[in-house]
Motif scaffolding. Structure first.
Motif, PDB file in Angstrom:
ATOM      1  N   GLY A   1       0.796  -1.221   0.000  1.00 26.75           N
ATOM      2  CA  GLY A   1       0.000   0.000   0.000  1.00 26.75           C
ATOM      3  C   GLY A   1       0.832   1.275   0.000  1.00 26.75           C
ATOM      4  N   ASP A   2       2.133   1.182   0.203  1.00 28.83           N
ATOM      5  CA  ASP A   2       3.000   2.351   0.278  1.00 28.83           C
ATOM      6  C   ASP A   2       3.853   2.440  -0.991  1.00 28.83           C
ATOM      7  OD1 ASP A   2       4.599   4.460   1.049  1.00 28.83           O
ATOM      8  OD2 ASP A   2       5.840   3.248   2.385  1.00 28.83           O
ATOM      9  N   PRO A   3       3.566   3.397  -1.877  1.00 28.18           N
ATOM     10  CA  PRO A   3       4.316   3.499  -3.123  1.00 28.18           C
ATOM     11  C   PRO A   3       5.808   3.762  -2.924  1.00 28.18           C
ATOM     12  CG  PRO A   3       2.309   4.785  -3.263  1.00 28.18           C
ATOM     13  CD  PRO A   3       2.446   4.327  -1.839  1.00 28.18           C
ATOM     14  N   LEU A   4       6.189   4.527  -1.894  1.00 31.27           N
ATOM     15  CA  LEU A   4       7.610   4.771  -1.658  1.00 31.27           C
ATOM     16  C   LEU A   4       8.331   3.479  -1.319  1.00 31.27           C
ATOM     17  CD1 LEU A   4       7.660   8.097   0.393  1.00 31.27           C
ATOM     18  CD2 LEU A   4       8.428   7.749  -1.943  1.00 31.27           C
ATOM     19  N   SER A   5       7.755   2.671  -0.446  1.00 35.66           N
ATOM     20  CA  SER A   5       8.373   1.397  -0.085  1.00 35.66           C
ATOM     21  C   SER A   5       8.420   0.456  -1.278  1.00 35.66           C
ATOM     22  CB  SER A   5       7.622   0.734   1.063  1.00 35.66           C
ATOM     23  OG  SER A   5       7.768   1.489   2.235  1.00 35.66           O
ATOM     24  N   ALA A   6       7.319   0.403  -2.013  1.00 35.93           N
ATOM     25  CA  ALA A   6       7.271  -0.474  -3.181  1.00 35.93           C
ATOM     26  C   ALA A   6       8.350  -0.103  -4.193  1.00 35.93           C
ATOM     27  CB  ALA A   6       5.888  -0.416  -3.835  1.00 35.93           C
ATOM     28  N   ARG A   7       8.644   1.178  -4.337  1.00 35.88           N
ATOM     29  CA  ARG A   7       9.628   1.646  -5.312  1.00 35.88           C
ATOM     30  C   ARG A   7      11.062   1.493  -4.825  1.00 35.88           C
ATOM     31  NH1 ARG A   7      13.206   2.633  -8.329  1.00 35.88           N
ATOM     32  NH2 ARG A   7      13.523   4.497  -9.581  1.00 35.88           N
ATOM     33  N   TRP A   8      11.319   1.749  -3.520  1.00 37.96           N
ATOM     34  CA  TRP A   8      12.705   1.876  -3.068  1.00 37.96           C
ATOM     35  C   TRP A   8      13.233   0.780  -2.159  1.00 37.96           C
ATOM     36  CZ3 TRP A   8      15.938   4.507  -5.711  1.00 37.96           C
ATOM     37  CH2 TRP A   8      15.492   5.578  -6.468  1.00 37.96           C
ATOM     38  N   VAL A   9      12.403   0.087  -1.405  1.00 35.86           N
ATOM     39  CA  VAL A   9      12.912  -0.954  -0.512  1.00 35.86           C
ATOM     40  C   VAL A   9      13.552  -2.064  -1.349  1.00 35.86           C
ATOM     41  CG1 VAL A   9      12.260  -2.741   1.155  1.00 35.86           C
ATOM     42  CG2 VAL A   9      11.351  -0.429   1.367  1.00 35.86           C
ATOM     43  N   GLY A  10      14.780  -2.415  -0.984  1.00 33.97           N
ATOM     44  CA  GLY A  10      15.538  -3.427  -1.706  1.00 33.97           C
ATOM     45  C   GLY A  10      16.513  -2.846  -2.720  1.00 33.97           C
ATOM     46  N   GLN A  11      16.341  -1.567  -3.063  1.00 37.89           N
ATOM     47  CA  GLN A  11      17.260  -0.906  -4.011  1.00 37.89           C
ATOM     48  C   GLN A  11      18.524  -0.464  -3.268  1.00 37.89           C
ATOM     49  OE1 GLN A  11      16.646  -0.385  -7.352  1.00 37.89           O
ATOM     50  NE2 GLN A  11      14.736  -1.520  -7.128  1.00 37.89           N
ATOM     51  N   GLU A  12      19.590  -0.243  -4.018  1.00 39.08           N
ATOM     52  CA  GLU A  12      20.821   0.253  -3.422  1.00 39.08           C
ATOM     53  C   GLU A  12      20.656   1.727  -3.052  1.00 39.08           C
ATOM     54  OE1 GLU A  12      24.361  -0.430  -5.604  1.00 39.08           O
ATOM     55  OE2 GLU A  12      23.983  -2.575  -5.786  1.00 39.08           O
ATOM     56  N   ALA A  13      21.153   2.092  -1.877  1.00 39.78           N
ATOM     57  CA  ALA A  13      21.050   3.473  -1.418  1.00 39.78           C
ATOM     58  C   ALA A  13      21.854   4.394  -2.326  1.00 39.78           C
ATOM     59  CB  ALA A  13      21.523   3.596   0.028  1.00 39.78           C
ATOM     60  N   GLY A  14      22.949   3.892  -2.894  1.00 39.27           N
ATOM     61  CA  GLY A  14      23.765   4.695  -3.805  1.00 39.27           C
ATOM     62  C   GLY A  14      22.973   5.144  -5.018  1.00 39.27           C
ATOM     63  N   LYS A  15      22.093   4.290  -5.504  1.00 40.30           N
ATOM     64  CA  LYS A  15      21.238   4.643  -6.645  1.00 40.30           C
ATOM     65  C   LYS A  15      20.301   5.792  -6.267  1.00 40.30           C
ATOM     66  CE  LYS A  15      17.806   2.550  -9.698  1.00 40.30           C
ATOM     67  NZ  LYS A  15      17.053   1.333 -10.002  1.00 40.30           N
ATOM     68  N   PHE A  16      19.751   5.734  -5.065  1.00 39.20           N
ATOM     69  CA  PHE A  16      18.860   6.788  -4.571  1.00 39.20           C
ATOM     70  C   PHE A  16      19.615   8.113  -4.471  1.00 39.20           C
ATOM     71  CE2 PHE A  16      17.032   9.401  -1.268  1.00 39.20           C
ATOM     72  CZ  PHE A  16      15.675   9.324  -1.493  1.00 39.20           C
ATOM     73  N   PHE A  17      20.776   8.098  -3.794  1.00 37.43           N
ATOM     74  CA  PHE A  17      21.527   9.330  -3.578  1.00 37.43           C
ATOM     75  C   PHE A  17      22.126   9.881  -4.869  1.00 37.43           C
ATOM     76  CE2 PHE A  17      21.995   7.433   0.825  1.00 37.43           C
ATOM     77  CZ  PHE A  17      20.987   8.205   1.364  1.00 37.43           C
ATOM     78  N   ALA A  18      22.473   9.011  -5.809  1.00 39.67           N
ATOM     79  CA  ALA A  18      22.977   9.485  -7.106  1.00 39.67           C
ATOM     80  C   ALA A  18      21.884  10.222  -7.874  1.00 39.67           C
ATOM     81  CB  ALA A  18      23.498   8.313  -7.929  1.00 39.67           C
ATOM     82  N   ALA A  19      20.646   9.757  -7.737  1.00 37.40           N
ATOM     83  CA  ALA A  19      19.532  10.367  -8.466  1.00 37.40           C
ATOM     84  C   ALA A  19      19.035  11.650  -7.799  1.00 37.40           C
ATOM     85  CB  ALA A  19      18.383   9.366  -8.596  1.00 37.40           C
ATOM     86  N   TYR A  20      19.045  11.710  -6.456  1.00 37.87           N
ATOM     87  CA  TYR A  20      18.377  12.808  -5.759  1.00 37.87           C
ATOM     88  C   TYR A  20      19.289  13.662  -4.881  1.00 37.87           C
ATOM     89  CZ  TYR A  20      14.460  10.124  -7.399  1.00 37.87           C
ATOM     90  OH  TYR A  20      13.590   9.443  -8.198  1.00 37.87           O
ATOM     91  N   GLY A  21      20.548  13.306  -4.764  1.00 39.52           N
ATOM     92  CA  GLY A  21      21.475  14.103  -3.976  1.00 39.52           C
ATOM     93  C   GLY A  21      21.795  13.459  -2.640  1.00 39.52           C
ATOM     94  N   PRO A  22      22.787  13.998  -1.945  1.00 33.71           N
ATOM     95  CA  PRO A  22      23.238  13.396  -0.686  1.00 33.71           C
ATOM     96  C   PRO A  22      22.258  13.629   0.457  1.00 33.71           C
ATOM     97  CG  PRO A  22      24.382  15.451  -1.087  1.00 33.71           C
ATOM     98  CD  PRO A  22      23.551  15.187  -2.309  1.00 33.71           C
TER      99      PRO A  22
END
Length: 134
Positions: free
Chosen positions: A26-47
């Motif tokens: 039910g949580d789109p943020l969790s569905a999209r990001w849980v299990g992904q590498e944190a480096g991918k997140f920070f590379a896309a959106y900043g530190p």
């Protein structure tokens, strides 16, 4: 008697499994990001703005998606019966999330701590900003 206990146990496990799956999906943020590498997140959106280590995991706080949005005045009724419900205003949008990252640098959980509801029941500002509104 034993068959009743076994049946109740099986039903209890089935209900527990259903509620766990429903909460995660039910949580789109969790569905999209849980299990992904944190480096991918920070590379896309900043530190991140801060981080705290606790045992085998690290909790990061990320903030971004700054934008202003004009919101029109809202009225009820029509013609002479038209009444102002809410004045026009400028909304200042920002997204802040808390990321818990494991030893393997994969995101274990993501929670929006500062967010704004979407227009007309649409995706929230964090869901739009973090590519989870699909």
């Amino acid at each position: 008697m034993i068959s009743r206990i076994a049946l109740l146990t099986v039903l209890g496990l089935a209900v527990a499994g259903c509620s766990t799956v429903a909460a995660v999906s039910g949580d789109p943020l969790s569905a999209r990001w849980v299990g992904q590498e944190a480096g991918k997140f920070f590379a896309a959106y900043g530190p991140p703005v801060s981080d705290v280590e606790s045992g085998s995991s690290t909790t990061y706080v990320w903030r971004g998606g700054y934008r202003t949005r004009k919101e029109a005045a809202q009225y009820t009724g029509e013609g002479k019966d038209k009444k102002l419900v809410a004045r026009a205003r400028t909304a200042y949008l920002v997204c802040q999330v808390k990321l818990v990252v494991g030893e393997d640098y994969r995101i274990k959980s993501i929670d929006a701590t500062v967010d704004k509801a979407g227009r007309d029941g649409g995706p929230t500002w964090c869901e739009q900003t973090l590519d989870a509104a699909k």
